[in-house]
Motif scaffolding. Structure first.
Motif, PDB file in Angstrom:
ATOM      1  N   ILE A  12       0.759  -1.298  -0.040  1.00  0.00           N
ATOM      2  CA  ILE A  12       0.079   0.084   0.025  1.00  0.00           C
ATOM      3  C   ILE A  12       0.908   1.355  -0.043  1.00  0.00           C
ATOM      4  CG2 ILE A  12      -1.804   1.286   1.399  1.00  0.00           C
ATOM      5  CD1 ILE A  12      -3.044  -1.199   2.426  1.00  0.00           C
ATOM      6  N   ALA A  13       0.795   2.184  -1.178  1.00  0.00           N
ATOM      7  CA  ALA A  13       1.439   3.267  -1.246  1.00  0.00           C
ATOM      8  C   ALA A  13       1.025   4.256  -0.539  1.00  0.00           C
ATOM      9  CB  ALA A  13       1.869   3.522  -2.566  1.00  0.00           C
ATOM     10  N   SER A  14       1.319   5.170   0.153  1.00  0.00           N
ATOM     11  CA  SER A  14       0.611   6.241   0.704  1.00  0.00           C
ATOM     12  C   SER A  14       1.330   7.603   0.448  1.00  0.00           C
ATOM     13  CB  SER A  14       0.566   6.173   2.092  1.00  0.00           C
ATOM     14  OG  SER A  14       1.901   5.874   2.998  1.00  0.00           O
ATOM     15  N   GLU A  15       0.647   8.638   0.059  1.00  0.00           N
ATOM     16  CA  GLU A  15       0.903   9.912  -0.397  1.00  0.00           C
ATOM     17  C   GLU A  15       0.540  10.896   0.349  1.00  0.00           C
ATOM     18  OE1 GLU A  15       1.167  12.209  -4.885  1.00  0.00           O
ATOM     19  OE2 GLU A  15       0.423  10.111  -4.545  1.00  0.00           O
ATOM     20  N   GLU A  16       1.404  11.820   0.682  1.00  0.00           N
ATOM     21  CA  GLU A  16       0.720  12.982   1.660  1.00  0.00           C
ATOM     22  C   GLU A  16       0.066  13.671   0.745  1.00  0.00           C
ATOM     23  OE1 GLU A  16       3.575  15.380   3.785  1.00  0.00           O
ATOM     24  OE2 GLU A  16       4.022  13.691   5.004  1.00  0.00           O
ATOM     25  N   MET A  40      -8.770  -9.998   4.434  1.00  0.00           N
ATOM     26  CA  MET A  40      -8.742  -8.620   4.957  1.00  0.00           C
ATOM     27  C   MET A  40      -9.984  -8.254   6.084  1.00  0.00           C
ATOM     28  SD  MET A  40      -7.047  -5.838   5.374  1.00  0.00           S
ATOM     29  CE  MET A  40      -5.611  -5.986   4.191  1.00  0.00           C
ATOM     30  N   LEU A  41     -11.027  -8.954   5.689  1.00  0.00           N
ATOM     31  CA  LEU A  41     -12.177  -8.754   6.314  1.00  0.00           C
ATOM     32  C   LEU A  41     -12.309  -9.818   7.586  1.00  0.00           C
ATOM     33  CD1 LEU A  41     -14.734  -7.674   3.745  1.00  0.00           C
ATOM     34  CD2 LEU A  41     -13.565  -6.188   5.395  1.00  0.00           C
ATOM     35  N   THR A  42     -11.829 -10.927   7.137  1.00  0.00           N
ATOM     36  CA  THR A  42     -12.068 -12.058   8.132  1.00  0.00           C
ATOM     37  C   THR A  42     -10.685 -12.529   8.889  1.00  0.00           C
ATOM     38  OG1 THR A  42     -11.472 -13.748   6.499  1.00  0.00           O
ATOM     39  CG2 THR A  42     -13.913 -12.991   6.812  1.00  0.00           C
ATOM     40  N   THR A  43      -9.319 -11.902   8.887  1.00  0.00           N
ATOM     41  CA  THR A  43      -8.421 -12.377   9.532  1.00  0.00           C
ATOM     42  C   THR A  43      -7.804 -10.731  10.011  1.00  0.00           C
ATOM     43  OG1 THR A  43      -6.589 -12.356   7.848  1.00  0.00           O
ATOM     44  CG2 THR A  43      -7.915 -14.301   8.210  1.00  0.00           C
ATOM     45  N   THR A  44      -6.778 -11.179  10.543  1.00  0.00           N
ATOM     46  CA  THR A  44      -5.937  -9.720  11.035  1.00  0.00           C
ATOM     47  C   THR A  44      -4.701  -9.468  10.050  1.00  0.00           C
ATOM     48  OG1 THR A  44      -4.711 -11.035  12.648  1.00  0.00           O
ATOM     49  CG2 THR A  44      -6.606  -9.706  13.350  1.00  0.00           C
ATOM     50  N   ILE A  45      -4.856  -9.555   8.530  1.00  0.00           N
ATOM     51  CA  ILE A  45      -3.682  -9.325   7.908  1.00  0.00           C
ATOM     52  C   ILE A  45      -3.439  -8.085   7.500  1.00  0.00           C
ATOM     53  CG2 ILE A  45      -3.729 -11.692   6.693  1.00  0.00           C
ATOM     54  CD1 ILE A  45      -5.137  -9.990   4.469  1.00  0.00           C
ATOM     55  N   ALA A  46      -4.338  -7.036   8.066  1.00  0.00           N
ATOM     56  CA  ALA A  46      -4.274  -5.772   7.992  1.00  0.00           C
ATOM     57  C   ALA A  46      -2.785  -5.312   8.221  1.00  0.00           C
ATOM     58  CB  ALA A  46      -5.418  -5.098   8.533  1.00  0.00           C
ATOM     59  N   LYS A  47      -2.427  -6.254   9.712  1.00  0.00           N
ATOM     60  CA  LYS A  47      -1.123  -6.098  10.291  1.00  0.00           C
ATOM     61  C   LYS A  47      -0.041  -5.991   9.453  1.00  0.00           C
ATOM     62  CE  LYS A  47       1.475  -8.939  13.600  1.00  0.00           C
ATOM     63  NZ  LYS A  47       1.492  -8.805  15.134  1.00  0.00           N
ATOM     64  N   ALA A  48      -0.038  -6.673   8.372  1.00  0.00           N
ATOM     65  CA  ALA A  48       1.079  -6.922   7.444  1.00  0.00           C
ATOM     66  C   ALA A  48       1.363  -5.419   6.752  1.00  0.00           C
ATOM     67  CB  ALA A  48       1.124  -7.848   6.401  1.00  0.00           C
ATOM     68  N   PHE A  49       0.421  -4.645   6.676  1.00  0.00           N
ATOM     69  CA  PHE A  49       0.304  -3.226   5.980  1.00  0.00           C
ATOM     70  C   PHE A  49       0.567  -2.245   7.000  1.00  0.00           C
ATOM     71  CE2 PHE A  49      -2.197  -5.117   2.546  1.00  0.00           C
ATOM     72  CZ  PHE A  49      -1.112  -5.215   1.430  1.00  0.00           C
ATOM     73  N   LEU A  50       0.780  -2.356   8.165  1.00  0.00           N
ATOM     74  CA  LEU A  50       0.653  -1.272   9.299  1.00  0.00           C
ATOM     75  C   LEU A  50       1.971  -1.486  10.154  1.00  0.00           C
ATOM     76  CD1 LEU A  50      -2.877  -1.606  10.634  1.00  0.00           C
ATOM     77  CD2 LEU A  50      -1.996   0.438   9.362  1.00  0.00           C
ATOM     78  N   PRO A  51       2.415  -0.268  10.487  1.00  0.00           N
ATOM     79  CA  PRO A  51       3.511  -0.386  11.678  1.00  0.00           C
ATOM     80  C   PRO A  51       3.211  -1.041  12.935  1.00  0.00           C
ATOM     81  CG  PRO A  51       2.464   1.995  11.443  1.00  0.00           C
ATOM     82  CD  PRO A  51       2.010   1.025  10.337  1.00  0.00           C
ATOM     83  N   GLU A 101      -5.651   4.746  10.754  1.00  0.00           N
ATOM     84  CA  GLU A 101      -4.826   3.830   9.866  1.00  0.00           C
ATOM     85  C   GLU A 101      -5.072   2.646   9.364  1.00  0.00           C
ATOM     86  OE1 GLU A 101      -0.418   4.733  10.247  1.00  0.00           O
ATOM     87  OE2 GLU A 101      -0.952   4.686  12.129  1.00  0.00           O
ATOM     88  N   LEU A 102      -5.794   1.921  10.555  1.00  0.00           N
ATOM     89  CA  LEU A 102      -6.507   0.415  10.242  1.00  0.00           C
ATOM     90  C   LEU A 102      -7.527   0.650   9.518  1.00  0.00           C
ATOM     91  CD1 LEU A 102      -6.686  -2.577  10.685  1.00  0.00           C
ATOM     92  CD2 LEU A 102      -7.690  -1.877  13.070  1.00  0.00           C
ATOM     93  N   TYR A 103      -8.349   1.584   9.725  1.00  0.00           N
ATOM     94  CA  TYR A 103      -9.509   1.641   8.879  1.00  0.00           C
ATOM     95  C   TYR A 103      -9.241   2.039   7.353  1.00  0.00           C
ATOM     96  CZ  TYR A 103     -14.049   3.597   7.600  1.00  0.00           C
ATOM     97  OH  TYR A 103     -15.491   3.866   6.961  1.00  0.00           O
ATOM     98  N   GLN A 104      -8.089   2.746   7.199  1.00  0.00           N
ATOM     99  CA  GLN A 104      -7.779   3.238   5.805  1.00  0.00           C
ATOM    100  C   GLN A 104      -7.242   1.966   5.077  1.00  0.00           C
ATOM    101  OE1 GLN A 104      -4.892   6.722   5.645  1.00  0.00           O
ATOM    102  NE2 GLN A 104      -6.483   7.682   4.482  1.00  0.00           N
ATOM    103  N   VAL A 105      -6.367   1.344   5.777  1.00  0.00           N
ATOM    104  CA  VAL A 105      -5.861  -0.073   5.192  1.00  0.00           C
ATOM    105  C   VAL A 105      -6.743  -1.204   4.567  1.00  0.00           C
ATOM    106  CG1 VAL A 105      -4.537  -1.998   5.653  1.00  0.00           C
ATOM    107  CG2 VAL A 105      -3.545   0.118   6.305  1.00  0.00           C
ATOM    108  N   ILE A 106      -7.958  -1.048   5.459  1.00  0.00           N
ATOM    109  CA  ILE A 106      -9.146  -1.982   5.299  1.00  0.00           C
ATOM    110  C   ILE A 106      -9.857  -1.287   3.940  1.00  0.00           C
ATOM    111  CG2 ILE A 106     -11.014  -2.910   5.766  1.00  0.00           C
ATOM    112  CD1 ILE A 106     -10.165  -2.659   8.748  1.00  0.00           C
TER     113      ILE A 106
END
Lengths: 257, 257
Positions: free
Chosen positions: A31-35, A171-182, A189-194
């Motif tokens: 996931i690329a984030s851009e200001e 993404m919706l059924t496990t906690t893999i969002a973790k991989a994209f987050l610090p 941030e979590l919400y955005q990743v999902i």
DNA sequence: GAAATAGTGTCTATGAGACAGTATACG
DNA sequence: CGTATACTGTCTCATAGACACTATTTC
């Protein structure tokens, strides 16, 4: 090469036509984030991207393809995928999971190839160094929406679609969002990743639900500082936000209860 | 056999060591039900069973193994699995899904084999005819708990465990229970099927939840007779029970909302 | 009337969903 | 003081979970 397999009977695998190779293909998502221009403290724009390489050889010379390579005799498919992943991105210790097998006859003009797809979720922070190092023209991150509209090599359009469906579901059924987050992150941030992975996802009361409902309490926990005070971040906001981390707890979802 | 692959370049897969075979192994699950002695109208005992075959040749001669076989060049892994499934059980049109790949070096003494596991869920009614036809000593259904305690050929103990975990998870999050049920069934039957696969599952208010809660309404629907009256069954009970069928609707589960 | 399954009533605590309101700090 | 993000209050309705209760038919 003529295969001879020694064994205790007269069995010989070489009597049969055997596959010409068992490749692993890796769908590397980041996931690329851009200001956002203008405002300083605001949530970044985030975009799901996938890594593609441009083929230099027949078949599909010049076309973009998923990175991958052939498995050898002394490694498992997973080892192979991790090796390829590291070669392509320079990163290790990344969330990677097996996704699917592709074995339709004729899918690879080089011969009978049974391909195994792995999905890797790489935090952009880990990818940054590498990206600066060799910004080779033949290895690039593409927005997923762009990749979907390209004509990829082999059956890689299908492989990509399957992989996307796979991570959307996970993404919706496990906690893999973790991989994209610090390690420590805010609820936004979590919400955005999902949302970046699953655009349809929307929930007005997200913060409250993830932090305060009993059934979900335990998925993430507040990060505390040295003195037991709650650790906050104001990276994205004027008002500081509570930092959370995943706990490792994974509730079992069920249709029926 | 010496492989020659014609193509437009000097590429040749035959330069590399290639796998000695890509088998599919099938974990064929069924639920056997047995009328309880004594009482006439009562819910049957149900037991999850798995089909094993006794190997006649090296390697693992005499050991029990999961049915399976080698994929050929002109079929996909899925085709191969369906073919093997039909050879073993005589049934078609069965719920079958891909499960996992096994590629650890040395897992098969015959050589470099990349095995693909498929889970098949077969309704016992479909299996009945076949079972009578050839009750061969070398193909048998075992209670899963028994199979788990046997020493199976290859890495099939692990394959079985993985398959079990797979269907347990799917049983709770999808409508695969359908595969073990007749077209029309009672809520008690559905409940029993779920419990047979996932013994921990228990829910006092199951009937009410599956039939009356909004979020789940739509998974199953009442079966109506020709005149619009509700269709009932008293196969297992004195008091007739409403018959239901699956609708095809599948709610999307989510951790977060 | 006992047994076995099917189903309903009812109570409490929790959660979902919606929307408005307050809090914090930067520019 | 406007703005962007971070929360909290509050109301209504649905659901979970528990337990007791009624219903239907057969033996």
């Amino acid at each position: 090469m003529n295969k001879q397999i020694e064994n205790e009977s007269n069995y010989s695998a070489s009597k049969y036509r055997t596959p010409d190779g068992v490749p692993a293909d890796i769908i590397i998502f980041t996931i690329a984030s851009e200001e956002r221009a203008g405002t300083k403290k605001s949530l970044p724009m985030r975009e799901l991207q996938v890594m593609l390489i441009q083929r230099k050889r027949w078949p599909f010379e010049g076309k973009w393809a998923l990175p991958g390579g052939f498995c050898d005799e002394f490694e498992s498919m997973e080892d192979c995928a991790r090796r390829e992943l590291e070669e392509e991105t320079g990163v290790r210790d990344v969330h990677m999971e097996y996704c699917n097998v592709y074995s339709a006859p004729g899918r690879d003009p080089r011969g009978w190839m049974i391909s195994h797809s792995f999905v890797a979720l790489v935090n952009e922070a880990k990818l940054k160094d590498r990206r600066a190092a060799d910004d080779a023209a033949d290895v690039r991150l593409f927005p997923v929406s762009a990749a979907q509209n390209m004509e990829l090599a082999f059956d890689h359009n299908q492989v990509l679609e399957d992989a996307l469906a796979h991570i959307r579901q996970k993404m919706l059924t496990t906690t893999i969002a973790k991989a994209f987050l610090p390690e420590e992150f805010t609820v936004s941030e979590l919400y955005q990743v999902i949302q970046t992975v699953v655009p349809e996802f929307a929930d007005q009361n997200f913060l409250r639900k993830i932090t305060s409902t009993q059934s979900r309490k335990g998925i993430i926990e507040e990060v505390l500082g040295a003195n037991g005070e709650r650790k906050m971040s104001n990276r994205y906001s004027q008002r500081a936000a509570q930092l959370y981390r995943f706990t490792g707890y994974k509730p079992q979802l069920s249709l029926y209860s």
